[in-house]
Design a protein around this motif. Structure first.
Motif, mmCIF file in Angstrom:
data_model
loop_
_atom_site.group_PDB
_atom_site.id
_atom_site.type_symbol
_atom_site.label_atom_id
_atom_site.label_comp_id
_atom_site.label_asym_id
_atom_site.label_seq_id
_atom_site.Cartn_x
_atom_site.Cartn_y
_atom_site.Cartn_z
ATOM 1 N N LEU A 105 0.761 -1.185 0.038
ATOM 2 C CA LEU A 105 -0.156 -0.180 -0.077
ATOM 3 C C LEU A 105 0.955 1.127 -0.114
ATOM 4 C CD1 LEU A 105 -2.593 -0.963 2.700
ATOM 5 C CD2 LEU A 105 -2.801 -1.177 0.180
ATOM 6 N N GLY A 106 2.076 1.263 0.319
ATOM 7 C CA GLY A 106 2.968 2.338 0.581
ATOM 8 C C GLY A 106 2.482 3.484 1.801
ATOM 9 N N VAL A 107 1.940 2.665 2.644
ATOM 10 C CA VAL A 107 1.722 3.328 3.974
ATOM 11 C C VAL A 107 1.948 2.147 5.144
ATOM 12 C CG1 VAL A 107 0.020 4.968 3.127
ATOM 13 C CG2 VAL A 107 -0.779 2.762 4.127
ATOM 14 N N THR A 108 2.453 2.859 6.447
ATOM 15 C CA THR A 108 2.805 1.814 7.248
ATOM 16 C C THR A 108 1.537 1.612 8.148
ATOM 17 O OG1 THR A 108 4.990 2.797 7.437
ATOM 18 C CG2 THR A 108 4.139 1.591 9.620
ATOM 19 N N VAL A 109 1.018 0.219 8.232
ATOM 20 C CA VAL A 109 -0.157 -0.131 8.912
ATOM 21 C C VAL A 109 0.358 -0.778 10.176
ATOM 22 C CG1 VAL A 109 -2.251 -1.439 8.589
ATOM 23 C CG2 VAL A 109 -1.314 -0.363 6.659
ATOM 24 N N LEU A 110 -0.232 -0.388 11.243
ATOM 25 C CA LEU A 110 -0.028 -1.061 12.610
ATOM 26 C C LEU A 110 -1.508 -1.482 12.986
ATOM 27 C CD1 LEU A 110 2.092 1.645 14.313
ATOM 28 C CD2 LEU A 110 2.841 -0.561 13.150
ATOM 29 N N LEU A 111 -1.680 -2.834 13.222
ATOM 30 C CA LEU A 111 -2.904 -3.468 13.645
ATOM 31 C C LEU A 111 -2.961 -3.525 15.106
ATOM 32 C CD1 LEU A 111 -2.832 -6.416 11.166
ATOM 33 C CD2 LEU A 111 -3.977 -4.112 10.932
ATOM 34 N N LYS A 112 -3.911 -2.891 16.019
ATOM 35 C CA LYS A 112 -3.958 -3.116 17.288
ATOM 36 C C LYS A 112 -4.978 -4.365 17.412
ATOM 37 C CE LYS A 112 -4.143 -2.278 21.715
ATOM 38 N NZ LYS A 112 -3.151 -2.707 22.647
ATOM 39 N N ARG A 113 -4.328 -5.432 18.093
ATOM 40 C CA ARG A 113 -4.943 -6.836 17.909
ATOM 41 C C ARG A 113 -6.251 -7.159 19.010
ATOM 42 N NH1 ARG A 113 -1.832 -10.055 15.118
ATOM 43 N NH2 ARG A 113 -3.610 -11.461 14.981
ATOM 44 N N GLU A 114 -7.148 -6.453 18.959
ATOM 45 C CA GLU A 114 -8.187 -7.114 19.970
ATOM 46 C C GLU A 114 -8.907 -8.336 19.466
ATOM 47 O OE1 GLU A 114 -8.953 -5.011 22.790
ATOM 48 O OE2 GLU A 114 -7.232 -4.303 21.979
ATOM 49 N N ASP A 115 -8.428 -8.948 18.297
ATOM 50 C CA ASP A 115 -8.840 -10.002 18.195
ATOM 51 C C ASP A 115 -8.255 -11.257 18.807
ATOM 52 O OD1 ASP A 115 -6.430 -9.139 16.771
ATOM 53 O OD2 ASP A 115 -6.500 -11.058 15.626
ATOM 54 N N LEU A 116 -7.008 -10.827 19.636
ATOM 55 C CA LEU A 116 -6.292 -11.957 20.545
ATOM 56 C C LEU A 116 -6.790 -11.777 21.944
ATOM 57 C CD1 LEU A 116 -2.652 -11.497 18.975
ATOM 58 C CD2 LEU A 116 -4.352 -13.098 18.404
ATOM 59 N N THR A 117 -7.845 -11.204 22.129
ATOM 60 C CA THR A 117 -8.396 -11.184 23.648
ATOM 61 C C THR A 117 -9.261 -12.529 23.954
ATOM 62 O OG1 THR A 117 -10.377 -10.007 23.173
ATOM 63 C CG2 THR A 117 -8.575 -8.718 23.746
ATOM 64 N N HIS A 118 -9.061 -13.064 25.179
ATOM 65 C CA HIS A 118 -10.166 -13.934 25.457
ATOM 66 C C HIS A 118 -11.535 -13.806 24.780
ATOM 67 C CE1 HIS A 118 -12.128 -17.327 27.072
ATOM 68 N NE2 HIS A 118 -12.515 -17.100 28.168
ATOM 69 N N THR A 119 -12.406 -14.601 24.233
ATOM 70 C CA THR A 119 -13.636 -14.579 23.583
ATOM 71 C C THR A 119 -13.230 -13.934 22.275
ATOM 72 O OG1 THR A 119 -14.188 -12.263 24.319
ATOM 73 C CG2 THR A 119 -14.770 -14.155 25.619
ATOM 74 N N GLY A 120 -12.191 -13.437 21.693
ATOM 75 C CA GLY A 120 -11.905 -13.087 20.394
ATOM 76 C C GLY A 120 -12.218 -11.675 19.857
ATOM 77 N N SER A 121 -12.553 -10.543 20.883
ATOM 78 C CA SER A 121 -12.963 -9.357 20.446
ATOM 79 C C SER A 121 -12.735 -8.155 21.622
ATOM 80 C CB SER A 121 -14.406 -9.394 19.972
ATOM 81 O OG SER A 121 -15.519 -9.012 20.893
ATOM 82 N N HIS A 122 -12.978 -7.047 21.221
ATOM 83 C CA HIS A 122 -12.852 -5.984 22.116
ATOM 84 C C HIS A 122 -13.908 -5.925 23.029
ATOM 85 C CE1 HIS A 122 -15.840 -4.309 19.473
ATOM 86 N NE2 HIS A 122 -16.119 -3.544 20.303
ATOM 87 N N LYS A 123 -15.195 -6.572 23.112
ATOM 88 C CA LYS A 123 -16.311 -6.671 23.983
ATOM 89 C C LYS A 123 -15.909 -7.030 25.272
ATOM 90 C CE LYS A 123 -19.227 -5.575 20.685
ATOM 91 N NZ LYS A 123 -19.982 -4.332 20.857
ATOM 92 N N ILE A 124 -14.831 -7.830 25.316
ATOM 93 C CA ILE A 124 -14.613 -8.329 26.799
ATOM 94 C C ILE A 124 -14.180 -7.266 27.815
ATOM 95 C CG2 ILE A 124 -12.109 -8.933 26.261
ATOM 96 C CD1 ILE A 124 -14.577 -11.334 28.298
#
Length: 394
Positions: free
Chosen positions: A77-96
């Motif tokens: 893409l030519g841009v620096t993309v950083l991923l904040k990984r809420e997918d790695l929490t227990h239950t699999g999302s930020h909802k926890i």
């Protein structure tokens, strides 16, 4: 600007973000809402409560979540993309993050059961998880359409001991599940605690949920300070349905020069295309017809299938502090596949909306080459495999 929000402390105290927010509920629910507001204010000022929550999020939910450089996607893409990984929490999302805080608050208030609404099922799963952990019965309301397309999460909720109630009225999606949950709360407000899943609903929920979710933005802010020469990214991007993962992420950067971008589903674009109205106890921007009636939202992502947006997002839009854009279903599906193939990370289709905007805007005047972009991955893609099997062109 405040490090918490651009709304004044006086406005926050009465649940207002400019002209949005408030408490539009039946008189019978006023005491219940005020009890939650009082309990939250006391708990949030209590170092013991906050320390216990922080420890639970660490040893049980898996915080802090990492900030992952998307190296191959960035190169393309030519841009620096950083991923904040809420997918790695227990239950699999930020909802926890939010649910653990509210469940602890419910127990502190002496409530004996939890009520929740859910669209994609992740808030329902998180509430069922918290109920199992803390010994509180859980009833989750879910639209019939979402029950069908998120059968995997329905089973997870039932496995965790929750009662799942399909809602057959209206569009049979998140809006109707929320209405049903509020009706159940009205009938048993002295014993039940309504665990709202997003930055919606009557005061104090939009502020309270934002504060429970701000752990995302606070962590990301600290992580960016060590990863980036400028300490903050040029852009902070998150998907928006009701808007809790975006509100939590934006809270960490609202006092910086980072450009905030909320990405809605094309068919659920309350912030981008809504008008002022009242629904589910709060005033905000909602999709409406020419008669002022709430229009049905549509999104391939069940968690974005909501006709409005949280009041703080509406306020940030009006101030020009955040920009809200839309992404079509097909673009989100393509983005989910692309992240899976470039980084080995299948995202939730909700999160893929944020990625789709970055992919489309990268290298343009909107998102110039060389920019740094923080994207919150609000959840993982396991729940959406059936949809991807049907919709993705592999």
């Amino acid at each position: 600007m405040s490090s918490i929000t651009v709304a004044s402390e006086a406005d926050q105290a009465v649940g207002r973000f400019g002209g949005y927010g408030g408490r539009y509920v039946p008189e019978s629910l006023i005491p219940a809402c005020q009890a939650v507001a009082d309990a939250f204010a006391q708990a949030w000022a209590d170092p013991g409560f906050r320390g216990s929550l922080a420890r639970l999020l660490s040893v049980y939910a898996g915080r802090p979540t990492p900030l992952t450089p998307a190296l191959r996607l960035s190169a393309e893409l030519g841009v620096t993309v950083l991923l904040k990984r809420e997918d790695l929490t227990h239950t699999g999302s930020h909802k926890i993050n939010n649910v653990m805080g509210q469940a602890m608050l419910a127990r502190r208030m002496g409530r004996t059961r939890l009520i929740a609404e859910t669209g994609a099922g992740m808030h329902g799963v998180a509430t069922a998880t918290a109920g199992a952990l803390l010994g509180l019965p859980v009833k989750v309301f879910m639209g019939e359409r979402d029950v069908e397309r998120q059968a995997h999460n329905v089973f997870r909720m039932r496995l965790l001991g929750a009662e799942v109630v399909p809602v057959a009225t209206g569009s049979r999606t998140l809006k109707d599940a929320t209405s049903a949950a509020m009706r159940d709360w009205v009938a048993d407000a002295d014993e039940a605690y309504y665990c709202v899943g997003s930055v919606i609903g009557p005061h104090p929920y939009p502020t309270m949920v934002r504060e429970f979710q701000r752990v995302i933005g606070d962590e990301a802010r600290r992580q960016c300070a060590t990863e980036l020469p400028a300490a903050v990214p040029d852009y902070v991007v998150a998907c928006v349905g009701g808007g809790s993962n975006a509100a939590g992420t934006f809270a960490g950067f609202v006092d910086t020069d980072a450009k905030l971008v909320g990405v809605e589903a094309e068919g659920g674009s309350g912030a981008a295309n809504g008008e002022i109205g009242v629904l589910h106890g709060f005033q905000s921007l909602f999709l409406q017809d020419e008669h002022g009636q709430i229009r049905e939202a549509h999104s391939i992502a069940a968690g974005l299938d909501y006709p409005g947006v949280g009041p703080e997002h509406a306020y940030l839009r009006d101030l020009g502090r955040a920009r809200y854009v839309t992404v079509a279903d097909a673009e989100a599906i393509a983005a989910a596949v692309r992240l899976a193939r470039t980084e080995g990370i299948p995202p939730a289709i909700e999160s893929a909306h944020a990625l789709a905007w970055v992919i489309d805007a990268a290298g343009t005047s909107v998102l110039p080459s060389g920019s740094t972009v923080l994207v919150t991955l609000s959840g993982r893609g396991d729940k959406d495999l059936t949809t991807l099997m049907t919709e993705a062109e592999l």
